[in-house]
Design a protein around this motif. Structure first.
Motif, short mmCIF file in Angstrom:
data_model
loop_
_atom_site.label_atom_id
_atom_site.label_comp_id
_atom_site.label_asym_id
_atom_site.label_seq_id
_atom_site.Cartn_x
_atom_site.Cartn_y
_atom_site.Cartn_z
N TYR A 200 7.72 1.19 -11.78
CA TYR A 200 7.56 -0.37 -11.15
C TYR A 200 6.59 -0.93 -12.00
O TYR A 200 5.37 -0.46 -12.41
N ILE A 201 6.89 -1.93 -11.93
CA ILE A 201 6.14 -3.09 -12.78
C ILE A 201 5.26 -3.68 -11.13
O ILE A 201 6.03 -4.84 -10.54
N ARG A 202 3.98 -3.90 -11.84
CA ARG A 202 3.11 -4.23 -10.64
C ARG A 202 2.84 -6.04 -10.92
O ARG A 202 3.31 -6.54 -11.64
N HIS A 203 2.11 -6.57 -10.02
CA HIS A 203 1.96 -7.50 -9.67
C HIS A 203 0.43 -8.15 -10.56
O HIS A 203 -0.25 -7.37 -10.51
N TYR A 204 0.81 -8.94 -11.94
CA TYR A 204 0.00 -10.00 -11.91
C TYR A 204 -0.53 -11.28 -11.98
O TYR A 204 0.52 -12.20 -13.05
N PRO A 205 -1.23 -10.94 -11.02
CA PRO A 205 -1.65 -13.05 -10.94
C PRO A 205 -0.66 -13.72 -11.77
O PRO A 205 -2.08 -13.98 -12.97
N ASP A 206 -0.86 -14.85 -11.79
CA ASP A 206 0.08 -16.05 -12.38
C ASP A 206 0.18 -15.42 -14.07
O ASP A 206 -0.11 -16.34 -15.23
N HIS A 207 0.36 -14.16 -14.01
CA HIS A 207 1.20 -14.18 -15.53
C HIS A 207 2.36 -13.70 -15.97
O HIS A 207 3.50 -14.42 -14.12
N ARG B 17 1.01 -1.48 -0.40
CA ARG B 17 -0.28 -0.11 -0.24
C ARG B 17 0.87 1.19 -0.18
O ARG B 17 0.29 2.58 0.32
N CYS B 18 2.17 0.84 0.34
CA CYS B 18 3.04 2.50 -0.16
C CYS B 18 3.34 2.74 -1.33
O CYS B 18 4.34 4.02 -1.36
N ILE B 19 3.34 2.25 -2.42
CA ILE B 19 3.22 2.89 -3.22
C ILE B 19 2.80 3.68 -4.55
O ILE B 19 1.79 3.18 -4.92
N PRO B 20 2.00 4.94 -4.43
CA PRO B 20 2.11 6.22 -5.57
C PRO B 20 1.80 5.08 -7.17
O PRO B 20 2.24 4.32 -7.46
N GLU B 21 0.03 5.79 -7.09
CA GLU B 21 -0.35 4.43 -8.78
C GLU B 21 0.54 5.38 -9.77
O GLU B 21 0.72 4.46 -10.27
N ASP B 22 1.09 6.61 -9.63
CA ASP B 22 1.81 6.85 -10.48
C ASP B 22 3.39 6.43 -10.55
O ASP B 22 4.03 6.84 -11.66
N GLN B 23 3.25 5.75 -9.69
CA GLN B 23 5.03 5.36 -10.05
C GLN B 23 4.90 3.53 -10.61
O GLN B 23 5.76 2.84 -10.59
N TYR B 24 4.38 3.61 -10.79
CA TYR B 24 3.46 2.19 -11.57
C TYR B 24 3.34 2.51 -13.48
O TYR B 24 3.53 3.69 -13.89
N THR B 25 4.46 1.48 -14.43
CA THR B 25 3.99 1.25 -15.66
C THR B 25 2.77 0.17 -15.85
O THR B 25 2.97 -1.02 -15.13
#
Length: 405
Positions: free
Chosen positions: A271-278, A19-27
């Motif tokens: 950051y690359i976010r988590h994509y479950p089972d990908h 919950r600590c990474i702002p959404e705009d820090q992801y691609t």
């Protein structure tokens, strides 16, 4: 996968999403559903390319820009993937240090097969190397090379590698080949000798010699341990510095502990976010050279996880695909590559008399240069051009471009 196998393995417990990474820090990665693509031959391949033009176009565009995709429809069930995470846990948490030492990889001789222990690498910042991993090459997937607790699962390890090589990898290469207007199996033939879907190389007995005649694939189970508190400042929050991968293609099975970042075209780390089972898929520098940059190797790094995940061990499942060792890394000679804007990275090198490099030549060259600094030379020659190529695709490039992050 048998029920007895499921019952005898302790599941790997995944961490909650940070919950600590702002959404705009992801691609957001392009999500490609590989189940929508099937392997066909002859005229049918051309017809399929037309019918699936959008999927092929999105895949090619992603590897020409961000350099990463998230792959679903790969054919693994959730339960099969859970078993592999449990096997990774088994390899690190249920094997004694004494047995790991007995099964050490012969890294100094260029082999990663076996265990790489914590503390093996001497980090330039003086901090402790907290990463351990266990690697398979296809021809080392033998019962005698496994710790005792893992020997019953030799077939499970083989099936995991087998499906990734013969099915997922081959289909992905077909998508990329068609995207560049090449024959469907063009890239596959640079990694695999013969066109068989599965030549049965891994289907013998658990200790029967394996006749693997293709690329030196590397299946790696990795455990990142949190560093001691006194080392955190030394590491400057950096676990693995910015780099591009060796070889052709890398599969990384997505997991929820944040830390993997990709260098965006604008010079920002995201950051690359988590994509479950990908599968998170990226390309190596040799693929970029061969395609003249139509397919790019994106610099990426691993930084310290955010505060709510920092104390946790981070397990990773990775598969590295190299080209066949004798593949020449010359720009593919095809009109479509020029149309797509391909540029020959070797042009100056060849003009100065440099010989054509094979996949193995480049890996050997790059291995010797990792950790070195660019030497100043009075006169430019073929060797200095090779140095320039290396440093443009090396962590130093990523660090320089990341100043604005």
């Amino acid at each position: 996968m048998s029920s007895s196998t499921q019952e005898s393995l302790t599941p790997w417990q995944f961490a909650p999403i940070t919950r600590c990474i702002p959404e705009d820090q992801y691609t957001d990665l392009e999500v490609i559903d590989l189940s929508l693509f099937s392997l066909v031959s002859g005229d049918a391949a051309t017809a399929q390319a037309e019918a699936q033009k959008e999927l092929i176009k999105r895949t090619l565009n992603a590897f020409n820009t961000t350099g990463f995709i998230a792959l679903k429809g790969h054919g693994f069930t959730h339960e099969e993937l859970e078993e592999q995470w449990a096997l990774g846990k088994l390899l690190f948490e249920n094997v004694s240090e004494e047995e790991k030492h007995r099964l050490l990889a012969n890294i100094k001789e260029g082999s990663w097969a076996g265990y790489k222990p914590q503390g093996y690498h001497k980090r330039p910042d003086g901090s402790f190397d907290c990463v351990e991993h266990y690697d398979f090459y296809p021809n080392t997937m033998l019962e005698r090379n496994l710790p005792e607790v893992a020997k019953p699962y030799v077939k499970d390890f083989r099936k995991f590698l087998e499906h990734q090589h013969y099915v997922v990898f081959r289909k992905l290469l077909a998508v990329l080949s068609l995207g560049m207007e090449l024959d469907q199996d063009f890239l596959w033939k640079l990694h695999h000798r013969g066109t068989d879907m599965n030549d049965g190389a891994l289907q013998g007995g658990p200790d029967e010699e394996i006749n693997w005649k293709h690329g030196k694939d590397d299946l790696r189970y990795v455990m990142y341990h949190p560093p001691p508190e006194e080392d955190r400042e030394k590491k400057k929050n950096l676990w693995v510095s910015g780099h591009t991968d060796f070889g052709s293609v890398t599969f990384l099975h997505s997991q929820p502990i944040a830390g993997l970042q990709v260098l965006m075209p604008n010079g920002q780390w995201r950051y690359i976010r988590h994509y479950p089972d990908h599968l998170i898929v990226s390309l190596g520098d040799s693929m970029e050279f061969l395609t003249g940059g139509v397919l790019k190797a994106a610099p990426h790094r691993v930084i310290e996880p955010p505060e709510d995940q920092r104390h946790l061990d981070r397990l990773a499942l990775v598969y590295f695909f190299p080209f066949l060792p004798d593949v020449k890394l010359s720009l593919i000679d095809h009109p479509s590559l020029k149309k797509l804007g391909a540029k020959d990275v070797w042009e100056e090198y060849h003009k100065l008399g440099g010989k054509v490099l094979t996949s193995t030549d480049w890996i050997d060259r790059r291995s010797k240069l990792v950790g070195t600094k660019r030497l100043e030379r009075e006169d430019k020659d073929a060797e200095s051009v090779l140095d320039d190529i290396h440093f443009r695709h090396h962590p130093e490039y990523a660090k320089a471009a990341a100043v604005a992050a």
